[in-house]
Design a protein around this motif. Sequence first.
Motif, mmCIF file in Angstrom:
data_model
loop_
_atom_site.group_PDB
_atom_site.id
_atom_site.type_symbol
_atom_site.label_atom_id
_atom_site.label_comp_id
_atom_site.label_asym_id
_atom_site.label_seq_id
_atom_site.Cartn_x
_atom_site.Cartn_y
_atom_site.Cartn_z
ATOM 1 N N LYS A 60 9.657 19.601 0.626
ATOM 2 C CA LYS A 60 8.208 19.512 0.463
ATOM 3 C C LYS A 60 7.537 18.772 1.611
ATOM 4 O O LYS A 60 6.319 18.569 1.592
ATOM 5 C CB LYS A 60 7.872 18.812 -0.861
ATOM 6 N N ASN A 61 8.314 18.321 2.589
ATOM 7 C CA ASN A 61 7.765 17.520 3.697
ATOM 8 C C ASN A 61 6.956 16.340 3.177
ATOM 9 O O ASN A 61 5.857 16.038 3.676
ATOM 10 C CB ASN A 61 6.893 18.385 4.617
ATOM 11 N N THR A 62 7.485 15.668 2.193
ATOM 12 C CA THR A 62 6.765 14.594 1.528
ATOM 13 C C THR A 62 7.641 13.360 1.378
ATOM 14 O O THR A 62 8.831 13.486 1.056
ATOM 15 C CB THR A 62 6.268 15.052 0.145
ATOM 16 N N GLY A 63 7.037 12.210 1.605
ATOM 17 C CA GLY A 63 7.717 10.945 1.392
ATOM 18 C C GLY A 63 7.035 10.163 0.289
ATOM 19 O O GLY A 63 5.858 10.401 -0.025
ATOM 20 N N TYR A 64 7.774 9.230 -0.293
ATOM 21 C CA TYR A 64 7.257 8.464 -1.420
ATOM 22 C C TYR A 64 7.608 6.987 -1.267
ATOM 23 O O TYR A 64 8.613 6.639 -0.647
ATOM 24 C CB TYR A 64 7.852 8.973 -2.737
ATOM 25 N N LEU A 65 6.780 6.149 -1.849
ATOM 26 C CA LEU A 65 7.078 4.732 -1.950
ATOM 27 C C LEU A 65 6.795 4.307 -3.392
ATOM 28 O O LEU A 65 5.633 4.248 -3.807
ATOM 29 C CB LEU A 65 6.247 3.897 -0.978
ATOM 30 N N GLN A 66 7.859 4.062 -4.140
ATOM 31 C CA GLN A 66 7.735 3.588 -5.508
ATOM 32 C C GLN A 66 7.654 2.072 -5.463
ATOM 33 O O GLN A 66 8.572 1.419 -4.970
ATOM 34 C CB GLN A 66 8.933 4.035 -6.345
ATOM 35 N N MET A 67 6.560 1.542 -5.980
ATOM 36 C CA MET A 67 6.320 0.105 -5.939
ATOM 37 C C MET A 67 6.383 -0.445 -7.357
ATOM 38 O O MET A 67 5.554 -0.098 -8.195
ATOM 39 C CB MET A 67 4.938 -0.178 -5.324
ATOM 40 N N ASN A 68 7.364 -1.280 -7.633
ATOM 41 C CA ASN A 68 7.514 -1.903 -8.944
ATOM 42 C C ASN A 68 7.340 -3.414 -8.828
ATOM 43 O O ASN A 68 7.486 -3.989 -7.752
ATOM 44 C CB ASN A 68 8.888 -1.593 -9.527
ATOM 45 N N SER A 69 7.047 -4.033 -9.958
ATOM 46 C CA SER A 69 6.893 -5.500 -10.001
ATOM 47 C C SER A 69 6.000 -5.994 -8.865
ATOM 48 O O SER A 69 6.339 -6.944 -8.152
ATOM 49 C CB SER A 69 8.267 -6.169 -9.913
ATOM 50 N N VAL A 70 4.859 -5.342 -8.720
ATOM 51 C CA VAL A 70 3.988 -5.676 -7.590
ATOM 52 C C VAL A 70 3.404 -7.073 -7.750
ATOM 53 O O VAL A 70 3.248 -7.593 -8.871
ATOM 54 C CB VAL A 70 2.866 -4.631 -7.419
ATOM 55 N N LYS A 71 3.086 -7.671 -6.613
ATOM 56 C CA LYS A 71 2.552 -9.025 -6.556
ATOM 57 C C LYS A 71 1.215 -9.005 -5.817
ATOM 58 O O LYS A 71 0.956 -8.087 -5.027
ATOM 59 C CB LYS A 71 3.527 -9.934 -5.800
ATOM 60 N N PRO A 72 0.389 -10.001 -6.026
ATOM 61 C CA PRO A 72 -0.898 -10.039 -5.291
ATOM 62 C C PRO A 72 -0.704 -9.959 -3.784
ATOM 63 O O PRO A 72 -1.543 -9.364 -3.087
ATOM 64 C CB PRO A 72 -1.490 -11.384 -5.722
ATOM 65 N N GLU A 73 0.391 -10.504 -3.282
ATOM 66 C CA GLU A 73 0.636 -10.458 -1.844
ATOM 67 C C GLU A 73 1.007 -9.071 -1.338
ATOM 68 O O GLU A 73 1.140 -8.862 -0.130
ATOM 69 C CB GLU A 73 1.710 -11.476 -1.431
ATOM 70 N N ASP A 74 1.185 -8.118 -2.226
ATOM 71 C CA ASP A 74 1.408 -6.730 -1.821
ATOM 72 C C ASP A 74 0.086 -6.017 -1.517
ATOM 73 O O ASP A 74 0.080 -4.876 -1.050
ATOM 74 C CB ASP A 74 2.145 -5.946 -2.902
ATOM 75 N N THR A 75 -1.019 -6.669 -1.785
ATOM 76 C CA THR A 75 -2.330 -6.088 -1.503
ATOM 77 C C THR A 75 -2.486 -5.829 -0.008
ATOM 78 O O THR A 75 -2.305 -6.732 0.808
ATOM 79 C CB THR A 75 -3.450 -7.025 -1.976
ATOM 80 N N ALA A 76 -2.779 -4.574 0.334
ATOM 81 C CA ALA A 76 -2.880 -4.184 1.743
ATOM 82 C C ALA A 76 -3.288 -2.718 1.820
ATOM 83 O O ALA A 76 -3.295 -2.008 0.809
ATOM 84 C CB ALA A 76 -1.543 -4.367 2.455
ATOM 85 N N VAL A 77 -3.612 -2.289 3.026
ATOM 86 C CA VAL A 77 -3.717 -0.859 3.292
ATOM 87 C C VAL A 77 -2.333 -0.386 3.705
ATOM 88 O O VAL A 77 -1.721 -0.966 4.609
ATOM 89 C CB VAL A 77 -4.744 -0.561 4.394
ATOM 90 N N TYR A 78 -1.846 0.639 3.031
ATOM 91 C CA TYR A 78 -0.521 1.168 3.295
ATOM 92 C C TYR A 78 -0.643 2.455 4.122
ATOM 93 O O TYR A 78 -1.419 3.348 3.779
ATOM 94 C CB TYR A 78 0.212 1.453 1.987
#
Length: 119
Positions: A75-93
């Motif tokens: 599918k020419n597609t990548g993924y990022l599964q984000m679990n147990s996120v923290k406030p410090e994960d706040t960002a533009v990805y």
Amino acid sequence: QVQLVESGGGLVQPGGSLTLSCAAAGNIVSINNMGWYRRAPGRERELVASITRVGSPKYADSVKGRFTISRDNAKNTGYLQMNSVKPEDTAVYYCNADILSGDYLRNYWGQGTQVTVSS
């Protein structure tokens, strides 16, 4: 012309989960390494995770055990599964990929998707 389009960002509570997608479109022969970067306010852009074409992943220490990078080559597609996120994960990805288009191998960036971790 090749484009990377991210989706899946948004607002999530601390401890929650979110999945980002990165779809590559255009005249694509193959995609080599894919990666996710992020830039938080007032900070430098940093590599979050990367994955080779055959699926070998690497992670920043700050996300090991919480984030999972994967890809679907068909599918020419990548993924990022984000679990147990923290406030410090706040960002533009941002999605990044080395893409062979025609006879040219180039590095491409997506437009970015905002992830905000807040209660």
